[in-house]
Design an enzyme around this catalytic site. Structure first.
Site, PDB file in Angstrom:
ATOM      1  N   ARG A  37      49.415  47.194  38.945  1.00 25.74           N
ATOM      2  CA  ARG A  37      49.391  46.226  39.780  1.00 25.74           C
ATOM      3  C   ARG A  37      50.966  45.768  40.187  1.00 25.74           C
ATOM      4  O   ARG A  37      51.054  45.498  41.461  1.00 25.74           O
ATOM      5  CB  ARG A  37      48.946  45.038  39.264  1.00 25.74           C
ATOM      6  CG  ARG A  37      47.336  45.056  38.879  1.00 25.74           C
ATOM      7  CD  ARG A  37      46.469  44.991  40.117  1.00 25.74           C
ATOM      8  NE  ARG A  37      46.297  43.597  40.577  1.00 25.74           N
ATOM      9  CZ  ARG A  37      45.690  43.121  41.783  1.00 25.74           C
ATOM     10  NH1 ARG A  37      44.986  43.940  42.470  1.00 25.74           N
ATOM     11  NH2 ARG A  37      45.562  41.940  41.973  1.00 25.74           N
ATOM     12  N   ASP A  55      47.581  40.574  30.788  1.00 26.96           N
ATOM     13  CA  ASP A  55      46.041  40.218  31.309  1.00 26.96           C
ATOM     14  C   ASP A  55      45.623  39.025  30.861  1.00 26.96           C
ATOM     15  O   ASP A  55      45.404  38.552  29.779  1.00 26.96           O
ATOM     16  CB  ASP A  55      44.922  41.246  30.760  1.00 26.96           C
ATOM     17  CG  ASP A  55      43.660  41.121  31.392  1.00 26.96           C
ATOM     18  OD1 ASP A  55      43.559  39.981  32.090  1.00 26.96           O
ATOM     19  OD2 ASP A  55      42.958  41.990  31.480  1.00 26.96           O
ATOM     20  N   ASN A  81      48.588  30.106  39.534  1.00 24.70           N
ATOM     21  CA  ASN A  81      47.751  30.680  40.695  1.00 24.70           C
ATOM     22  C   ASN A  81      46.716  31.598  40.471  1.00 24.70           C
ATOM     23  O   ASN A  81      45.768  31.597  41.086  1.00 24.70           O
ATOM     24  CB  ASN A  81      48.966  31.609  41.688  1.00 24.70           C
ATOM     25  CG  ASN A  81      48.226  32.287  42.670  1.00 24.70           C
ATOM     26  OD1 ASN A  81      47.905  31.647  43.696  1.00 24.70           O
ATOM     27  ND2 ASN A  81      48.045  33.386  42.663  1.00 24.70           N
ATOM     28  N   TYR A 152      32.479  29.601  39.034  1.00 24.42           N
ATOM     29  CA  TYR A 152      33.631  29.265  39.503  1.00 24.42           C
ATOM     30  C   TYR A 152      34.056  27.767  39.997  1.00 24.42           C
ATOM     31  O   TYR A 152      35.100  27.364  39.747  1.00 24.42           O
ATOM     32  CB  TYR A 152      33.481  30.145  41.067  1.00 24.42           C
ATOM     33  CG  TYR A 152      34.796  29.939  41.730  1.00 24.42           C
ATOM     34  CD1 TYR A 152      36.043  30.756  41.248  1.00 24.42           C
ATOM     35  CD2 TYR A 152      34.943  29.143  42.842  1.00 24.42           C
ATOM     36  CE1 TYR A 152      37.250  30.444  42.081  1.00 24.42           C
ATOM     37  CE2 TYR A 152      35.836  29.091  43.489  1.00 24.42           C
ATOM     38  CZ  TYR A 152      37.413  29.706  43.148  1.00 24.42           C
ATOM     39  OH  TYR A 152      38.338  29.454  43.821  1.00 24.42           O
ATOM     40  N   LYS A 156      36.999  25.388  38.511  1.00 23.13           N
ATOM     41  CA  LYS A 156      37.929  24.684  39.387  1.00 23.13           C
ATOM     42  C   LYS A 156      37.955  23.321  39.247  1.00 23.13           C
ATOM     43  O   LYS A 156      38.980  22.555  39.554  1.00 23.13           O
ATOM     44  CB  LYS A 156      37.553  25.123  40.872  1.00 23.13           C
ATOM     45  CG  LYS A 156      38.084  26.498  41.041  1.00 23.13           C
ATOM     46  CD  LYS A 156      39.453  26.827  40.665  1.00 23.13           C
ATOM     47  CE  LYS A 156      40.094  28.310  40.938  1.00 23.13           C
ATOM     48  NZ  LYS A 156      41.230  28.560  40.811  1.00 23.13           N
ATOM     49  N   VAL A 182      40.876  30.720  52.331  1.00 24.37           N
ATOM     50  CA  VAL A 182      41.750  31.523  53.100  1.00 24.37           C
ATOM     51  C   VAL A 182      41.755  32.917  53.154  1.00 24.37           C
ATOM     52  O   VAL A 182      40.972  33.459  52.332  1.00 24.37           O
ATOM     53  CB  VAL A 182      43.318  31.168  52.743  1.00 24.37           C
ATOM     54  CG1 VAL A 182      43.894  29.782  52.966  1.00 24.37           C
ATOM     55  CG2 VAL A 182      43.349  31.456  51.003  1.00 24.37           C
TER      56      VAL A 182
END
Length: 258
Positions: A37, A55, A81, A152, A156, A182
């Site tokens: 990556r 990771d 992030n 999820y 959050k 987005v």
């Protein structure tokens, strides 16, 4: 100029934030899950202060990430992030946790504990946090049938709540950001929100000297403060969550708790 660490900065919002901050002259420490990556953003990493690898699904590798970041000295800001979205199954990390919980919640919790406290902390949440369940008895999805969207949403909710614990950190500004839906790899090409505003809110909170950005405990969407779910500001829920995360990780965020 500021020194800023951004998790999950090889693509999407994290990479956009990194490129914006680098273009403004800030020293940015990037993060990649793997060397493969990292290779994909060689042009950006060449302009950054450095890049760390690890990771976030692994507590041991998360510890290594923290150690790598601390080796550069104290950061001015950390942008949490990194995140994963709709996992097909619960999965299992090396420590036996659900992967969504591990990457989206346990890793930023551990990094908050292990990275030398910066002046500013920014945590990426989502408008979906409002669908998160406030019960904490099975946050690791060991008994419930797996539901990717619910997992999820709950992750959050927890991360927005972690940001709201700013009252414990009088020497730091801590805020949560909803970047909107987005058009990133996670959000999909058809996502309707503004990608630029999606990442400029966190870069603004990380570096701006404007009075509006120098606050703590906020929940933000496109540089505007918004009302978060009631649980986020509930002190009882905050304390219960931190206690639960300490049980799952073996790490206490607030050492004074004993």
């Amino acid at each position: 100029m500021s020194r800023i660490f951004i998790t999950g900065s090889t693509d999407g919002l994290g990479l956009a934030a990194a490129r914006t901050l680098i273009s403004q002259g800030h020293d940015v420490v990037l993060h990649a899950r793997s060397r493969q990556r990292a290779a994909a953003i060689a042009d950006t990493s060449a302009a950054a202060l450095s890049l760390v690898i690890g990771d976030l699904a692994s507590a041991a590798e998360t510890r290594s990430i923290a150690d790598q970041v601390n080796a550069f000295g104290r950061m001015d800001a950390v942008i949490h992030n990194a995140g994963i979205y709709l996992e097909r199954s619960r999965g299992e990390t090396p420590e036996g946790h659900a992967k969504t919980l591990a990457v989206n919640v346990l890793a930023p919790y551990l990094l908050t504990a292990w990275i030398t406290r910066p002046d500013r902390l920014i945590y990426l949440s989502s408008g979906m946090h409002r669908s998160g369940a406030s019960t904490l008895d099975d946050i690791d999805w060991k008994r419930r049938p797996w539901n990717a969207s619910q997992a999820y949403s709950e992750s959050k909710l927890y991360i927005a709540t972690l940001a709201a614990l700013a009252r414990h950190w009088p020497d730091a500004l801590s805020n949560a950001v909803d970047p909107g839906w987005v058009p990133t790899k996670m959000g999909g090409a058809g996502a309707p929100d503004d990608l630029e505003m999606g990442h400029l809110t966190q870069t603004w909170l990380a570096t701006s000297d404007e009075g509006a950005a120098k606050v703590s405990g906020g929940y933000w969407y496109h540089r505007q403060r918004r009302e978060a779910a009631a649980e986020v500001g509930d002190v009882g829920f905050q304390e219960a969550l931190v206690g639960r995360l300490a049980e799952l990780t073996g790490v206490r965020l607030f050492a004074e708790r004993g």
